[in-house]
Design a protein around this motif. Structure first.
Motif, PDB file in Angstrom:
ATOM      1  N   SER A  43       0.800  -1.201  -0.030  1.00 32.24           N
ATOM      2  CA  SER A  43       0.044  -0.079   0.010  1.00 32.24           C
ATOM      3  C   SER A  43       1.056   1.370   0.017  1.00 32.24           C
ATOM      4  CB  SER A  43      -0.781  -0.096   1.176  1.00 32.24           C
ATOM      5  OG  SER A  43      -1.998  -1.194   1.142  1.00 32.24           O
ATOM      6  N   ARG A  44       1.885   1.133   0.701  1.00 30.42           N
ATOM      7  CA  ARG A  44       2.916   2.326   0.887  1.00 30.42           C
ATOM      8  C   ARG A  44       3.498   2.520  -0.787  1.00 30.42           C
ATOM      9  NH1 ARG A  44       4.131   4.479   5.614  1.00 30.42           N
ATOM     10  NH2 ARG A  44       5.991   5.146   4.906  1.00 30.42           N
ATOM     11  N   ALA A  45       3.823   1.516  -1.282  1.00 31.85           N
ATOM     12  CA  ALA A  45       4.498   1.436  -2.734  1.00 31.85           C
ATOM     13  C   ALA A  45       3.374   2.192  -3.541  1.00 31.85           C
ATOM     14  CB  ALA A  45       5.170   0.045  -3.066  1.00 31.85           C
ATOM     15  N   ALA A  46       2.046   1.616  -3.151  1.00 29.68           N
ATOM     16  CA  ALA A  46       1.140   2.084  -4.349  1.00 29.68           C
ATOM     17  C   ALA A  46       0.954   3.479  -4.180  1.00 29.68           C
ATOM     18  CB  ALA A  46      -0.301   1.524  -4.090  1.00 29.68           C
ATOM     19  N   ALA A  47       0.898   4.138  -2.882  1.00 27.27           N
ATOM     20  CA  ALA A  47       0.789   5.653  -2.606  1.00 27.27           C
ATOM     21  C   ALA A  47       1.792   6.563  -3.309  1.00 27.27           C
ATOM     22  CB  ALA A  47       0.836   5.667  -1.356  1.00 27.27           C
ATOM     23  N   ARG A  48       3.196   5.803  -3.122  1.00 28.47           N
ATOM     24  CA  ARG A  48       4.370   6.669  -3.770  1.00 28.47           C
ATOM     25  C   ARG A  48       4.182   6.467  -5.337  1.00 28.47           C
ATOM     26  NH1 ARG A  48       7.354   3.579  -0.059  1.00 28.47           N
ATOM     27  NH2 ARG A  48       7.798   1.651  -1.329  1.00 28.47           N
ATOM     28  N   GLY A  49       3.427   5.255  -5.709  1.00 27.41           N
ATOM     29  CA  GLY A  49       3.484   5.249  -7.352  1.00 27.41           C
ATOM     30  C   GLY A  49       2.481   6.413  -7.931  1.00 27.41           C
ATOM     31  N   VAL A  87       8.310   4.035 -12.720  1.00 28.71           N
ATOM     32  CA  VAL A  87       6.836   3.968 -12.014  1.00 28.71           C
ATOM     33  C   VAL A  87       5.985   2.989 -12.836  1.00 28.71           C
ATOM     34  CG1 VAL A  87       4.634   5.535 -12.148  1.00 28.71           C
ATOM     35  CG2 VAL A  87       6.850   6.619 -11.773  1.00 28.71           C
ATOM     36  N   SER A  88       5.330   2.155 -11.968  1.00 33.03           N
ATOM     37  CA  SER A  88       4.693   0.984 -12.397  1.00 33.03           C
ATOM     38  C   SER A  88       3.278   1.287 -12.136  1.00 33.03           C
ATOM     39  CB  SER A  88       4.824  -0.167 -11.517  1.00 33.03           C
ATOM     40  OG  SER A  88       3.836  -1.130 -11.982  1.00 33.03           O
ATOM     41  N   PRO A  89       2.444   1.389 -13.563  1.00 26.47           N
ATOM     42  CA  PRO A  89       0.985   1.718 -13.470  1.00 26.47           C
ATOM     43  C   PRO A  89       0.374   0.645 -12.933  1.00 26.47           C
ATOM     44  CG  PRO A  89       1.771   0.745 -15.534  1.00 26.47           C
ATOM     45  CD  PRO A  89       2.993   1.269 -14.708  1.00 26.47           C
ATOM     46  N   LEU A  90       0.806  -0.656 -12.503  1.00 25.65           N
ATOM     47  CA  LEU A  90      -0.016  -1.577 -11.847  1.00 25.65           C
ATOM     48  C   LEU A  90       0.215  -1.718 -10.418  1.00 25.65           C
ATOM     49  CD1 LEU A  90       0.737  -4.573 -14.321  1.00 25.65           C
ATOM     50  CD2 LEU A  90      -1.196  -3.029 -14.277  1.00 25.65           C
ATOM     51  N   ALA A  91       1.024  -0.812  -9.844  1.00 23.72           N
ATOM     52  CA  ALA A  91       1.379  -0.835  -8.401  1.00 23.72           C
ATOM     53  C   ALA A  91       0.087  -0.601  -7.393  1.00 23.72           C
ATOM     54  CB  ALA A  91       2.418   0.276  -8.145  1.00 23.72           C
ATOM     55  N   GLY A  92      -0.785   0.314  -7.794  1.00 24.47           N
ATOM     56  CA  GLY A  92      -2.153   0.548  -7.019  1.00 24.47           C
ATOM     57  C   GLY A  92      -3.045  -0.672  -7.072  1.00 24.47           C
ATOM     58  N   TRP A 227     -10.278  -0.068   7.214  1.00 24.93           N
ATOM     59  CA  TRP A 227      -8.647  -0.014   7.345  1.00 24.93           C
ATOM     60  C   TRP A 227      -8.179   0.737   5.961  1.00 24.93           C
ATOM     61  CZ3 TRP A 227      -5.223  -2.897  10.358  1.00 24.93           C
ATOM     62  CH2 TRP A 227      -3.841  -2.751  10.173  1.00 24.93           C
ATOM     63  N   SER A 228      -8.502   0.457   4.781  1.00 22.12           N
ATOM     64  CA  SER A 228      -8.201   1.299   3.763  1.00 22.12           C
ATOM     65  C   SER A 228      -8.429   2.735   3.771  1.00 22.12           C
ATOM     66  CB  SER A 228      -8.902   0.445   2.358  1.00 22.12           C
ATOM     67  OG  SER A 228      -8.302  -0.699   2.207  1.00 22.12           O
ATOM     68  N   ALA A 229      -9.648   2.891   4.129  1.00 21.94           N
ATOM     69  CA  ALA A 229      -9.907   4.492   4.346  1.00 21.94           C
ATOM     70  C   ALA A 229      -8.901   5.197   5.199  1.00 21.94           C
ATOM     71  CB  ALA A 229     -11.508   4.707   4.777  1.00 21.94           C
ATOM     72  N   VAL A 230      -8.731   4.558   6.251  1.00 23.75           N
ATOM     73  CA  VAL A 230      -7.922   5.249   7.268  1.00 23.75           C
ATOM     74  C   VAL A 230      -6.271   5.289   6.720  1.00 23.75           C
ATOM     75  CG1 VAL A 230      -6.884   4.990   9.517  1.00 23.75           C
ATOM     76  CG2 VAL A 230      -9.445   4.618   9.448  1.00 23.75           C
ATOM     77  N   GLU A 231      -5.787   4.205   6.160  1.00 26.24           N
ATOM     78  CA  GLU A 231      -4.474   4.059   5.618  1.00 26.24           C
ATOM     79  C   GLU A 231      -4.406   5.068   4.425  1.00 26.24           C
ATOM     80  OE1 GLU A 231      -2.202   0.066   4.732  1.00 26.24           O
ATOM     81  OE2 GLU A 231      -3.609   0.326   3.313  1.00 26.24           O
ATOM     82  N   ARG A 232      -5.399   5.183   3.626  1.00 25.95           N
ATOM     83  CA  ARG A 232      -5.123   6.052   2.447  1.00 25.95           C
ATOM     84  C   ARG A 232      -5.263   7.446   2.883  1.00 25.95           C
ATOM     85  NH1 ARG A 232      -5.935   3.956  -2.740  1.00 25.95           N
ATOM     86  NH2 ARG A 232      -6.759   5.833  -3.497  1.00 25.95           N
TER      87      ARG A 232
END
Length: 237
Positions: A43-49, A87-92, A227-232
């Motif tokens: 999730s952290r990697a997806a946010a950076r992406g 940058v990976s377009p699939l990371a998210g 969890w996702s809402a808080v994390e994002r």
């Protein structure tokens, strides 16, 4: 499946002194939290992406302007830009994909009356008055929407609706703050108009999922969505 059933049962046994008859439901919430902790690095990697992709918008707009009439060349240029910028377009997509096995395990575990040739004892567990193997339709048929089991689902629906409303407002703000750059002469990217209208409402689809899956799987969905809402909100500040 029998191994997974044993893990859930052992977690429930450990939590029984604290949660009593709802220990199995608490075990599912704890299991979901453990899964989300394991997926958190993705999730952290997806946010950076996503932040990196937002910074690429001006360059992508230039590529669309330059190769807009040649889709194949545009696709190659976009892929090359992603490679150059790492940058990976699939990371998210990865956090959601890695959670699917856990969801389907719970779905099948609480959908089968037998596990490993023996009666599925987990089906005897409840969340207050609602059996973990039942669905919303079962609750409606046993006391109605405001019956004991129906009220359990009503609380879950209200929780999911609250999280979805939070995600809706947050997505609208993010899209307003980071609009997609036009192709050229103010023209929007084809299809982006419809996507921008639909995206804020995607979280409300969780309500349908909660209504049609066994309560145990619904608990997984509700816990993971919250969890996702808080994390994002924390990662995408």
């Amino acid at each position: 499946m029998s191994v997974f059933a044993d893990v859930v049962q052992r977690l429930a046994d450990l939590l029984t002194p604290l949660f009593g008859a709802t220990a199995a439901a608490a075990a599912i919430v704890l299991f979901t939290a453990l899964v989300r902790l394991l997926v958190h690095p993705l999730s952290r990697a997806a946010a950076r992406g996503q932040k990196a992709r937002q910074k690429l918008q001006p360059k992508l707009a230039e590529l669309r302007k330059k190769h807009g009439r040649d889709p194949e060349r545009l696709q190659r240029a976009v892929m090359e830009l992603h490679r150059e910028e790492k940058v990976s377009p699939l990371a998210g997509c990865l956090p959601g994909l890695f959670q699917l096995p856990a969801f389907f395990l719970l779905y099948h575990l609480f959908s089968n009356t037998t596990i490993g040739g023996h009666a599925n004892e987990l089906l005897s567990h409840q969340l207050f008055a609602a059996p973990l193997g039942d669905r919303w339709a079962d609750a409606l048929g046993d006391g109605g929407a405001l019956g004991p089991a129906g009220l359990v689902y009503l609380v879950l629906f209200l929780l999911v609706a609250g999280v979805a409303a939070f995600n809706y407002r947050r997505t609208k703000r993010m899209m307003a703050a980071n609009p997609v750059a036009p192709v050229a002469d103010g023209q929007a990217v084809p299809g982006m108009g419809a996507m921008s209208r639909v995206m804020p409402f995607m979280s409300f689809l969780t309500l349908f999922t909660v209504a049609v899956v066994p309560l145990a799987a619904a608990l997984y969905v509700v816990t993971s969505t919250t969890w996702s809402a808080v994390e994002r909100a924390a990662l995408y500040r």
